[in-house]
Design a protein around this motif. Structure first.
Motif, mmCIF file in Angstrom:
data_model
loop_
_atom_site.group_PDB
_atom_site.id
_atom_site.type_symbol
_atom_site.label_atom_id
_atom_site.label_comp_id
_atom_site.label_asym_id
_atom_site.label_seq_id
_atom_site.Cartn_x
_atom_site.Cartn_y
_atom_site.Cartn_z
ATOM 1 N N LYS A 256 0.838 -1.184 0.000
ATOM 2 C CA LYS A 256 0.000 0.000 0.000
ATOM 3 C C LYS A 256 0.883 1.248 0.000
ATOM 4 C CE LYS A 256 -3.360 2.513 2.828
ATOM 5 N NZ LYS A 256 -4.135 2.520 4.097
ATOM 6 N N ASN A 257 0.513 2.217 -0.822
ATOM 7 C CA ASN A 257 1.219 3.499 -0.811
ATOM 8 C C ASN A 257 0.731 4.282 0.404
ATOM 9 O OD1 ASN A 257 2.177 6.120 -1.254
ATOM 10 N ND2 ASN A 257 2.039 5.911 -3.476
ATOM 11 N N PRO A 258 1.602 4.556 1.386
ATOM 12 C CA PRO A 258 1.153 5.142 2.646
ATOM 13 C C PRO A 258 1.117 6.672 2.656
ATOM 14 C CG PRO A 258 3.459 4.613 2.820
ATOM 15 C CD PRO A 258 3.039 4.203 1.435
ATOM 16 N N LEU A 259 1.470 7.317 1.540
ATOM 17 C CA LEU A 259 1.565 8.768 1.534
ATOM 18 C C LEU A 259 0.201 9.430 1.737
ATOM 19 C CD1 LEU A 259 4.153 9.494 -1.292
ATOM 20 C CD2 LEU A 259 4.507 8.639 1.021
ATOM 21 N N LEU B 233 17.866 6.089 6.029
ATOM 22 C CA LEU B 233 16.499 6.263 6.504
ATOM 23 C C LEU B 233 16.051 7.710 6.332
ATOM 24 C CD1 LEU B 233 16.430 4.188 9.827
ATOM 25 C CD2 LEU B 233 16.153 3.421 7.456
ATOM 26 N N GLY B 234 14.920 7.896 5.683
ATOM 27 C CA GLY B 234 14.388 9.237 5.478
ATOM 28 C C GLY B 234 14.980 9.967 4.296
ATOM 29 N N THR C 76 7.334 7.734 -6.004
ATOM 30 C CA THR C 76 7.986 9.030 -6.219
ATOM 31 C C THR C 76 9.227 8.848 -7.081
ATOM 32 O OG1 THR C 76 7.144 9.988 -4.161
ATOM 33 C CG2 THR C 76 9.137 10.962 -5.076
ATOM 34 N N ILE C 77 10.008 7.790 -6.813
ATOM 35 C CA ILE C 77 11.207 7.535 -7.626
ATOM 36 C C ILE C 77 10.824 7.285 -9.081
ATOM 37 C CG2 ILE C 77 13.097 5.888 -8.028
ATOM 38 C CD1 ILE C 77 13.364 5.576 -5.018
ATOM 39 N N TRP D 116 10.506 9.299 4.445
ATOM 40 C CA TRP D 116 10.984 10.351 3.549
ATOM 41 C C TRP D 116 9.894 11.400 3.318
ATOM 42 C CZ3 TRP D 116 8.791 11.803 -1.041
ATOM 43 C CH2 TRP D 116 9.479 12.784 -1.765
ATOM 44 N N PHE D 117 8.673 10.943 3.076
ATOM 45 C CA PHE D 117 7.571 11.867 2.784
ATOM 46 C C PHE D 117 7.336 12.838 3.936
ATOM 47 C CE2 PHE D 117 2.989 12.762 3.244
ATOM 48 C CZ PHE D 117 2.783 13.501 2.085
ATOM 49 N N TRP D 118 7.242 12.289 5.147
ATOM 50 C CA TRP D 118 6.979 13.147 6.302
ATOM 51 C C TRP D 118 8.168 14.051 6.603
ATOM 52 C CZ3 TRP D 118 2.171 13.741 7.400
ATOM 53 C CH2 TRP D 118 1.271 12.687 7.196
ATOM 54 N N ARG D 119 9.357 13.550 6.379
ATOM 55 C CA ARG D 119 10.561 14.333 6.682
ATOM 56 C C ARG D 119 10.816 15.425 5.647
ATOM 57 N NH1 ARG D 119 16.702 11.775 7.216
ATOM 58 N NH2 ARG D 119 17.758 13.734 7.645
#
Length: 246
Positions: A31-34, A119-120, A127-128, A199-202
């Motif tokens: 699942k894509n969690p973004l 990490l992050g 996205t990649i 990565w998204f949240w950071r």
């Protein structure tokens, strides 16, 4: 859907190669969690070129067709062109710990570097692939993120140091210590991209504390649990503290 070209790293001193390939929708697509619609201002799928509409309250910003990542990257290992079954995170960690103790090698610095460097800093695979876009950000290619991982290995298991090539046997296969480290960071890359949201949240939301998934942090947490000087009984139980799947 844009196919992501395979990337490779070949260790010429040992003739070991790791390859990371895109299984597209034929893998174990997660699942894509973004949360691409956090401000609830859109009702159109954020997946590139998708016209699907949904209720504005869907914070994922993704329709049912793109609820899961459309890519799954997978690591393969080869030695002298022969395909070798990759050891798991746990097998790599356990054997590196045993090896390091007999040689007074400090693994903590390597795993700490993995934590801060990888990490992050690796985007999710959608996205990649550039099928999910973020304002003000353009993803590097997968090869650039693999380079970041290899640089982490080079700082601790340099290719010009003989000790980096000391052999560690796992299930009758002898891996150089450096090669195990390369496989490990490759697996971290896959884990972060396929299953993570740090990565998204950071980088996009600027609030890393909202991270919900361990991703590549899980095997590093496993290392911490195995390497910490617990008492005898709790030491034996340490692996049970970490979720299964590494």
């Amino acid at each position: 859907m844009a196919f992501i070209p395979s990337v490779q790293y070949f260790d010429s001193n040992s003739d070991w190669l790791i390859s990371i390939k895109d299984l597209e929708i034929n893998g174990r697509n997660k699942k894509n969690p973004l949360k691409l619609n956090l401000d609830i201002n859109s009702n159109q799928c954020k997946y590139l070129g998708c016209p699907n509409i949904f209720l504005r309250t869907r914070t994922s910003g993704l329709c049912n067709d793109h609820h899961n990542h459309q890519h799954d990257i997978f690591l393969d290992v080869y030695n002298f062109n022969a395909h070798i079954s990759s050891p798991t995170h746990a097998q790599i960690i356990n054997n590196l710990i045993d090896w390091s103790k007999s040689r007074n090698f400090d693994l903590i610095n390597f795993f700490k570097d993995c934590s801060f460097t990888i990490l992050g800093n690796v985007p999710d695979i959608s996205t990649i692939s550039k099928e999910i876009n973020h304002t003000g950000f353009v993803s590097k290619n997968l090869s650039a993120y693999l380079d970041i991982c290899i640089e982490c290995v080079n700082r601790h298991f340099p290719s010009d140091n003989n000790s980096s090539y000391q052999k560690i046997k796992i299930k009758n296969i002898e891996y150089p210590a450096r090669v195990l480290a390369i496989i490990f960071v490759g697996l971290l890359l896959c884990e972060e991209s396929n299953r993570g949201d740090r990565w998204f949240w950071r980088e996009i939301i600027k609030d890393e504390s909202r991270t919900t998934l361990l991703g590549g942090a899980m095997p590093i947490a496993y290392f911490a649990s195995m390497n910490f000087p617990w008492g005898m009984e709790i030491g034996k139980a340490a692996p049970k503290f970490i979720p299964s799947g590494i």
